[in-house]
Design a protein around this motif. Structure first.
Motif, short mmCIF file in Angstrom:
data_model
loop_
_atom_site.label_atom_id
_atom_site.label_comp_id
_atom_site.label_asym_id
_atom_site.label_seq_id
_atom_site.Cartn_x
_atom_site.Cartn_y
_atom_site.Cartn_z
N ASP A 141 111.16 32.23 18.07
CA ASP A 141 110.25 33.27 17.59
C ASP A 141 109.71 32.92 16.21
N GLN A 142 110.56 32.31 15.37
CA GLN A 142 110.12 31.89 14.03
C GLN A 142 109.06 30.80 14.11
N LEU A 143 109.25 29.87 15.07
CA LEU A 143 108.31 28.75 15.20
C LEU A 143 107.01 29.16 15.88
N SER A 144 107.09 30.21 16.66
CA SER A 144 105.94 30.59 17.50
C SER A 144 104.87 31.34 16.72
N ALA A 145 103.63 31.02 17.02
CA ALA A 145 102.49 31.76 16.44
C ALA A 145 102.06 32.88 17.36
N THR A 146 102.27 32.69 18.66
CA THR A 146 101.78 33.66 19.65
C THR A 146 102.85 34.66 20.07
N LYS A 147 104.12 34.31 19.85
CA LYS A 147 105.27 35.09 20.32
C LYS A 147 105.29 35.16 21.85
N LYS A 148 104.59 34.24 22.48
CA LYS A 148 104.58 34.15 23.94
C LYS A 148 104.99 32.75 24.38
N HIS A 149 106.03 32.25 23.77
CA HIS A 149 106.44 30.86 24.00
C HIS A 149 107.15 30.65 25.34
N GLN A 150 107.64 31.74 25.95
CA GLN A 150 108.33 31.66 27.25
C GLN A 150 109.53 30.72 27.22
N GLY A 151 110.13 30.58 26.05
CA GLY A 151 111.35 29.78 25.94
C GLY A 151 111.15 28.32 25.66
N VAL A 152 109.90 27.88 25.49
CA VAL A 152 109.65 26.46 25.20
C VAL A 152 108.49 26.28 24.21
N ILE A 153 108.70 25.39 23.26
CA ILE A 153 107.65 24.99 22.32
C ILE A 153 107.73 23.48 22.16
N ALA A 154 106.59 22.81 22.28
CA ALA A 154 106.55 21.35 22.10
C ALA A 154 105.83 21.03 20.80
N ALA A 155 106.37 20.08 20.05
CA ALA A 155 105.72 19.58 18.84
C ALA A 155 105.02 18.27 19.19
N ALA A 156 103.70 18.31 19.21
CA ALA A 156 102.93 17.14 19.65
C ALA A 156 102.51 16.29 18.46
N ALA A 157 102.47 14.98 18.68
CA ALA A 157 102.00 14.07 17.64
C ALA A 157 100.48 14.16 17.54
N ALA A 158 99.98 14.08 16.31
CA ALA A 158 98.53 14.12 16.11
C ALA A 158 97.88 12.79 16.50
N TYR A 159 98.66 11.72 16.46
CA TYR A 159 98.17 10.38 16.82
C TYR A 159 99.18 9.74 17.75
N GLY A 160 98.74 8.82 18.58
CA GLY A 160 99.63 8.13 19.50
C GLY A 160 100.39 7.01 18.81
N TYR A 161 101.53 6.68 19.38
CA TYR A 161 102.34 5.58 18.88
C TYR A 161 102.04 4.31 19.68
N VAL A 162 102.40 3.18 19.11
CA VAL A 162 102.25 1.90 19.79
C VAL A 162 103.64 1.31 20.00
N SER A 163 103.71 0.21 20.71
CA SER A 163 104.99 -0.49 20.86
C SER A 163 105.16 -1.49 19.72
N VAL A 164 106.39 -1.89 19.49
CA VAL A 164 106.66 -2.91 18.47
C VAL A 164 105.95 -4.21 18.84
N GLU A 165 105.90 -4.50 20.14
CA GLU A 165 105.22 -5.71 20.61
C GLU A 165 103.75 -5.72 20.24
N GLU A 166 103.12 -4.55 20.28
CA GLU A 166 101.70 -4.47 19.90
C GLU A 166 101.51 -4.76 18.42
N ILE A 167 102.45 -4.35 17.60
CA ILE A 167 102.37 -4.64 16.16
C ILE A 167 102.49 -6.15 15.93
#
Length: 246
Positions: free
Chosen positions: A61-87
């Protein structure tokens, strides 16, 4: 936990985020939720090796902005990650010996963003962070990078020590910053190298430090004994750059 601009709430929204391939840094699930839809979400999280935190309804409830989380909240990355091999491939394409920055115990997204910015300006080929006890590519980190996150790739790994061991097989040497080390000017930091930076409070963890080839200290003349993690990263990264003759 920085969730302000990156939270996805509600079972359908979270499930669709996973299935669409969106990078989810962490999943928060209400304790005791074991019904079918939640189990489906947990299976998707397992496929992506997403960290799952079981928390109380009050915490959600503290993390939720909508208070309609239905028991789950995901924290999404703003950018994608790469593999170490790609680096590593990035370094190969540039015809340069790999120069990597690895972050241990850095939980402040502002510090992560500042290090990505420094990595870009110092010519590092990428940044590697662990999945646990670490800031991710949130909007806050991206903003603190001043746009560098668009140019410097970031890899997220399950175990930093294991990654160091694997990269040593590729001929990469590792140096970590620590007060008790050898003066950075007295070390040979040329060639393929990984620079490991810890938090200003805890520093580099014991196991990670033990797997580094060198320990470098930054000369200090002041009355306090530590630099901000992103500043320490900048000082050491530019010493590596200097020794590379740039």
């Amino acid at each position: 936990m920085e969730l302000e601009e990156l939270k996805i709430e509600g079972r359908n929204a979270v499930l669709e985020a996973f299935r669409s391939g969106k990078t989810i840094d962490k999943l928060f699930v209400q304790e005791g939720c074991k019904d079918g839809p939640v189990q489906t979400i947990l299976r998707e999280a397992k496929k992506q090796d997403t960290i799952v935190n079981f928390v109380t309804k009050e915490r959600l409830d503290q993390l939720s902005a909508t208070k309609k989380h239905q028991g789950v909240i995901a924290a999404a990355a703003a950018y994608g990650y790469v593999s170490v091999e790609e680096i590593l491939q990035r370094a190969k394409e540039k015809g340069e010996p790999p120069f990597l920055l690895l972050l241990d115990n850095i939980e402040d997204p502002h510090n992560l963003g500042a290090v990505i910015r420094t990595a870009n300006l110092a010519g590092a080929h990428g940044v590697i962070i662990p999945k646990r006890r670490a800031a991710g590519l949130t909007a806050t980190a991206a903003k603190a990078s001043a746009g560098a996150v668009n140019y410097t790739p970031v890899a997220k790994v399950t175990n930093l020590t294991s990654t160091i061991k694997e990269l040593k097989k590729e001929g990469i040497w590792f140096v970590c910053g620590d007060m008790g080390g050898t003066r950075m000017y007295d070390l040979d930091l040329k060639g393929p190298i990984g620079l490991v930076i810890g938090s200003e409070g805890e520093g580099v963890s014991k196991l990670v430090k033990e797997n580094c080839d060198f320990i470098a200290s930054i000369p200090m003349k002041g009355d306090i004994d530590s630099l901000n993690a992103s500043v320490a990263a900048g000082v050491l990264a530019y010493e590596i750059l200097r020794q590379r003759g740039v």
